[in-house]
Design a protein around this motif. Structure first.
Motif, PDB file in Angstrom:
ATOM      1  N   CYS A 112       0.695  -1.278   0.106  1.00  0.00           N
ATOM      2  CA  CYS A 112       0.047   0.046   0.126  1.00  0.00           C
ATOM      3  C   CYS A 112       1.041   1.292   0.134  1.00  0.00           C
ATOM      4  N   VAL A 113       0.639   2.039  -1.087  1.00  0.00           N
ATOM      5  CA  VAL A 113       1.422   3.454  -0.996  1.00  0.00           C
ATOM      6  C   VAL A 113       1.034   4.262   0.102  1.00  0.00           C
ATOM      7  N   ARG A 114      -0.380   4.205   0.624  1.00  0.00           N
ATOM      8  CA  ARG A 114      -0.647   5.124   1.688  1.00  0.00           C
ATOM      9  C   ARG A 114      -0.075   4.822   2.932  1.00  0.00           C
ATOM     10  N   LYS A 161      -7.087   4.896 -13.692  1.00  0.00           N
ATOM     11  CA  LYS A 161      -7.071   5.333 -12.282  1.00  0.00           C
ATOM     12  C   LYS A 161      -7.597   3.941 -11.330  1.00  0.00           C
ATOM     13  N   GLY A 162      -8.532   3.504 -11.593  1.00  0.00           N
ATOM     14  CA  GLY A 162      -9.336   2.547 -10.830  1.00  0.00           C
ATOM     15  C   GLY A 162      -8.293   1.215 -10.806  1.00  0.00           C
ATOM     16  N   GLN A 163      -7.658   1.176 -12.135  1.00  0.00           N
ATOM     17  CA  GLN A 163      -6.562  -0.169 -11.846  1.00  0.00           C
ATOM     18  C   GLN A 163      -5.342   0.001 -10.871  1.00  0.00           C
ATOM     19  N   TRP A 164      -4.977   1.542 -11.191  1.00  0.00           N
ATOM     20  CA  TRP A 164      -3.941   1.979 -10.526  1.00  0.00           C
ATOM     21  C   TRP A 164      -4.228   1.782  -8.823  1.00  0.00           C
ATOM     22  N   GLN A 199      -7.296  -2.351   1.372  1.00  0.00           N
ATOM     23  CA  GLN A 199      -8.430  -2.143   1.509  1.00  0.00           C
ATOM     24  C   GLN A 199      -8.663  -1.058   2.822  1.00  0.00           C
ATOM     25  N   GLU A 200      -7.753  -1.076   3.760  1.00  0.00           N
ATOM     26  CA  GLU A 200      -7.837  -0.161   4.702  1.00  0.00           C
ATOM     27  C   GLU A 200      -7.774   1.188   4.390  1.00  0.00           C
ATOM     28  N   ALA A 201      -6.645   1.559   3.645  1.00  0.00           N
ATOM     29  CA  ALA A 201      -6.468   2.927   3.058  1.00  0.00           C
ATOM     30  C   ALA A 201      -7.615   3.520   2.263  1.00  0.00           C
ATOM     31  N   TRP A 202      -8.180   2.527   1.136  1.00  0.00           N
ATOM     32  CA  TRP A 202      -9.204   2.862   0.601  1.00  0.00           C
ATOM     33  C   TRP A 202     -10.608   3.460   1.423  1.00  0.00           C
ATOM     34  N   TYR A 233      -3.880  12.375  -1.615  1.00  0.00           N
ATOM     35  CA  TYR A 233      -4.044  11.600  -0.205  1.00  0.00           C
ATOM     36  C   TYR A 233      -3.032  10.238  -0.543  1.00  0.00           C
ATOM     37  N   PHE A 234      -3.194   9.648  -1.637  1.00  0.00           N
ATOM     38  CA  PHE A 234      -2.390   8.420  -1.741  1.00  0.00           C
ATOM     39  C   PHE A 234      -0.700   8.766  -1.885  1.00  0.00           C
TER      40      PHE A 234
END
Length: 90
Positions: free
Chosen positions: A7-9, A26-29, A36-39, A73-74
């Motif tokens: 996770c990048v975040r 964008k969705g694929q990236w 899941q947690e960061a999303w 954010y990300f």
């Protein structure tokens, strides 16, 4: 079996999303690089922005603003806070 991503975040290996949350590249990236947690954390922040700034998602400018905020954010950059929002203390 759980799909893991770096996770990048969160800057760690974590459970990935089950499907891309947005259409297109964008969705694929996001699917490949965001946990899941960061999303879920982003969705909470996004909802706060929508509500506090009274964004109308029918307006392209509002959707563009949220996309820019999501990118920041990300990437770990500073994002706008909802006016008057005070985080809960635990």
């Amino acid at each position: 079996m759980t799909r893991m991503v770096h996770c990048v975040r969160l800057k760690k290996e974590a459970e990935g999303l089950m499907v891309p949350p947005l259409p297109g590249p964008k969705g694929q990236w996001v699917f490949e690089n965001v946990s899941q947690e960061a999303w879920t954390e982003w969705q909470v922040h996004q909802t706060r922005l929508i509500n506090e700034k009274h964004l109308n998602l029918m307006q392209p400018e509002a959707r563009q603003y949220l996309t820019e905020q999501m990118d920041k954010y990300f990437k770990g950059e500073a994002v706008d806070a909802a006016d008057g929002y005070v985080p809960e203390t635990k």
